[in-house]
Scaffold this active site. Structure first.
Site, PDB file in Angstrom:
ATOM      1  N   LYS A 110       0.877  -1.171   0.000  1.00  0.00           N
ATOM      2  CA  LYS A 110       0.000   0.000   0.000  1.00  0.00           C
ATOM      3  C   LYS A 110       0.919   1.227   0.000  1.00  0.00           C
ATOM      4  CE  LYS A 110      -3.456   2.871   1.161  1.00  0.00           C
ATOM      5  NZ  LYS A 110      -2.706   4.099   1.523  1.00  0.00           N
ATOM      6  N   GLY A 135       4.510   3.499  10.960  1.00  0.00           N
ATOM      7  CA  GLY A 135       3.711   4.714  10.950  1.00  0.00           C
ATOM      8  C   GLY A 135       3.213   5.056  12.339  1.00  0.00           C
ATOM      9  N   SER A 136       2.060   5.699  12.401  1.00  0.00           N
ATOM     10  CA  SER A 136       1.522   6.200  13.658  1.00  0.00           C
ATOM     11  C   SER A 136       0.954   5.078  14.505  1.00  0.00           C
ATOM     12  CB  SER A 136       0.428   7.229  13.380  1.00  0.00           C
ATOM     13  OG  SER A 136      -0.715   6.589  12.825  1.00  0.00           O
ATOM     14  N   ARG A 137       0.823   5.373  15.804  1.00  0.00           N
ATOM     15  CA  ARG A 137       0.205   4.395  16.691  1.00  0.00           C
ATOM     16  C   ARG A 137      -1.248   4.148  16.288  1.00  0.00           C
ATOM     17  NH1 ARG A 137       0.136   4.365  23.246  1.00  0.00           N
ATOM     18  NH2 ARG A 137       2.121   5.412  22.870  1.00  0.00           N
ATOM     19  N   GLY A 185      -2.662   4.416  13.346  1.00  0.00           N
ATOM     20  CA  GLY A 185      -2.721   3.607  12.140  1.00  0.00           C
ATOM     21  C   GLY A 185      -2.374   2.157  12.402  1.00  0.00           C
ATOM     22  N   GLY A 186      -1.311   1.917  13.168  1.00  0.00           N
ATOM     23  CA  GLY A 186      -0.906   0.548  13.456  1.00  0.00           C
ATOM     24  C   GLY A 186      -1.960  -0.211  14.244  1.00  0.00           C
ATOM     25  N   GLU A 189       5.585  -0.977  13.474  1.00  0.00           N
ATOM     26  CA  GLU A 189       6.452  -0.059  14.212  1.00  0.00           C
ATOM     27  C   GLU A 189       5.676   1.238  14.360  1.00  0.00           C
ATOM     28  OE1 GLU A 189      10.004   2.908  13.408  1.00  0.00           O
ATOM     29  OE2 GLU A 189      10.261   0.982  12.399  1.00  0.00           O
ATOM     30  N   CYS A 219      12.108   7.732  13.569  1.00  0.00           N
ATOM     31  CA  CYS A 219      11.482   6.928  14.616  1.00  0.00           C
ATOM     32  C   CYS A 219      12.381   6.764  15.830  1.00  0.00           C
ATOM     33  CB  CYS A 219      11.093   5.570  14.057  1.00  0.00           C
ATOM     34  SG  CYS A 219      12.380   4.760  13.099  1.00  0.00           S
ATOM     35  N   GLU A 248       5.072  10.379  22.469  1.00  0.00           N
ATOM     36  CA  GLU A 248       5.822  10.932  21.344  1.00  0.00           C
ATOM     37  C   GLU A 248       5.124  12.151  20.739  1.00  0.00           C
ATOM     38  OE1 GLU A 248       7.751   9.229  17.187  1.00  0.00           O
ATOM     39  OE2 GLU A 248       5.775   8.497  17.799  1.00  0.00           O
TER      40      GLU A 248
END
Length: 517
Positions: free
Chosen positions: A169, A226-228, A230-231, A250, A287, A376
């Site tokens: 993606k 990516g972001s928390r 999104g994950g 991650e 990161c 973060e």
């Protein structure tokens, strides 16, 4: 027939859309690409490591040949500097070649042979095991690395090395760069005769297509950077499937840096310069950027922070990767500035479209009272935490979330005294650095780029380095199969010359009835 909807990348430096527009992949095309990956899964899994290596090296060559176009396009889509992007092309090609070497050498499959023992009670069968590919993998490209963690990045390289087809993606912020990298991989696959469908890419400027990709029944694993938010959304979708699949995401890390009193004395300007570069480099959009710095209370710490703040104030502002990232950075730093007990150490933030490095300070009790300060904020900002004695640190660090990295600056002879802190850091992080800086992740065999949740969704893995192949494989054993029906990795003659564990002994020797390993 309705024309597909298109979207445009936006130049973050100008705010203007870039041409051309990219069609959003339709659900039917997504299904076709994943179906082709499913068809390719078994023949690709049977490809010898040397064939996969040929494919990955060809991809590296194709990517390198497109360096000028990649740099030009990525600079427009991300506003990252040319030198950074050229280095990223080289790193991405290096990753592909490293995984090619790993696939060709072959010992990563962890071949294990336990020979039969009919005299034992109960009799022991002939057992032979190795790691086998899971099947098609969905990879989500990252915003902050348009090449090295994107279409042809580490997740893709490690999955292909492991024998898994990949459907990527593409990130909506850099579709042009993604298309160039995807063409490099597709041309390499065709030139080396890989099964049709071994690699595919889909485009969307929203979330629906990504969720559909994770939910597709032929997808067997997910790689994400990516972001928390999104994950976790992908993790929830993967767990809600009739057959759940692993998500290797991650997501979030503040990478604490701890400075001892001796480090402040001995480090001098080199420590200030190195830490300032780690906080602000690439606009703080890494990161492993250090978002928390533990500094001793007292005059030496005061002096150090004045120097660090001055160095950061002198760092030019930068354009962040996207308007959304800039807005989140602005909101995050504003929340820090209004938090009780938090004091700004940087110069007043200028009214400018650029993001300027910011440094805040809080005492240890203030951090304990507001644990949200350990979350973060993505961008060039760090929070200095003033502590009185190293014995104050273990309970505070233990209460923090999982991290990709943690760093200690101290003299080697002081390490016994710091052992309680190091014990906590070992529990909380995937990599601990001594007298260095966390930014800069070596791509090699020993590196670990992972960590306890929420640094990653699976703290037992790494997304960088040759161990990354383990994420997309599972152990599989053959019991009492004739030798000639086994894969070459497990045959008596060891035709690939692998290092194998035979009856508990590591060896490269072939097996014969007369000899032991």
């Amino acid at each position: 027939m309705t024309a597909p909807r298109t979207f445009h990348a936006v130049n973050p430096a100008t705010g203007r859309p870039l041409e051309p527009g990219f069609p959003v992949t339709s659900p039917a095309e997504l299904d076709r690409l994943v179906g082709a990956a499913g068809q390719a899964a078994r023949p690709y899994a049977r490809c010898p490591g040397a064939r996969r290596a040929e494919f990955l090296r060809a991809a590296a060559d194709q990517l390198t040949a497109r360096t000028e176009d990649l740099v030009r396009c990525a600079a427009q889509e991300t506003a990252l500097p040319e030198a950074r992007l050229r280095g990223e092309v080289q790193r991405t090609a290096h990753q592909l070649r490293l995984f090619a070497d790993t696939a060709e050498e072959g010992s990563w499959v962890d071949a294990r042979l336990d020979r039969p023992d009919p005299q034992r009670t109960p009799p022991r069968p002939d057992l032979r095991s190795l790691r086998v590919p899971l099947g098609p993998v969905a990879v989500f490209a990252a915003s902050n690395f348009p090449l090295a963690f994107s279409v042809a990045g580490g997740d893709t390289a490690s999955a292909l090395a492991a024998g898994c087809p990949v459907v990527v993606k593409a990130h909506p912020a850099h579709p042009g760069t993604s298309a160039l990298a995807a063409r490099a991989l597709m041309d390499a696959a065709e030139a080396t005769g890989m099964p049709r469908g071994v690699f595919g890419v889909v485009y969307d400027d929203g979330f629906d297509l990504g969720l559909a990709l994770v939910r597709h029944p032929l997808i067997r694993a997910v790689g994400f950077t990516g972001s928390r938010a999104g994950g976790l959304a992908l993790l929830a979708a993967a767990q809600a499937r009739p057959v759940p699949i692993p998500v290797f995401a991650e997501m979030s890390s503040v990478n604490p840096v701890i400075l001892s009193e001796s480090a402040l004395t001995a480090g001098g300007d080199a420590l200030v310069q190195g830490l300032a570069g780690s906080v602000s480099g690439s606009g703080g959009q890494l990161c492993t950027q250090p978002g928390l710095i533990f500094v001793p209370a007292g005059p030496a710490g005061d002096h150090f922070l004045r120097q660090l703040a001055a160095r950061l104030d002198a760092t030019p502002g930068c354009t962040l990767l996207s308007g959304g990232i800039h807005a989140a950075f602005t909101a995050g730093t504003a929340a820090l500035a209004t938090q009780a007990d938090v004091r700004p150490l940087h110069a007043a933030v200028r009214d400018s479209p650029a993001a300027h490095s910011q440094l805040f300070e809080v005492d240890l009790p203030g951090l304990r009272a507001a644990p949200e300060l350990t979350r973060e904020v993505f961008g060039p900002v760090s929070l200095a935490v003033r502590y009185g004695h190293l014995t104050d640190l273990p309970p505070v660090l233990q209460a923090m979330e999982g991290q990709l990295t943690a760093t200690l600056h101290a003299r080697p002879d002081e390490l016994p005294a710091w052992q309680p802190v190091l014990d906590v850091l070992t529990d909380r992080a995937g990599r601990v650095i001594l007298n260095g800086f966390p930014t800069g992740v070596e791509v090699g065999h020993a590196v670990v780029h992972g960590g306890p949740f929420p640094a990653t969704s699976d703290g037992a893995s790494t997304s960088v380095g040759t161990r990354a192949t383990d994420r997309f494989t599972r152990p599989f054993a053959y019991q009492d199969f004739p030798d000639h029906t086994l894969p070459p990795e497990l045959q008596d003659a060891n035709p690939l010359g692998l290092w194998r564990l035979v009856d508990g002994v590591r060896t490269q020797r072939p097996l014969t009835p007369e000899c032991s390993p």
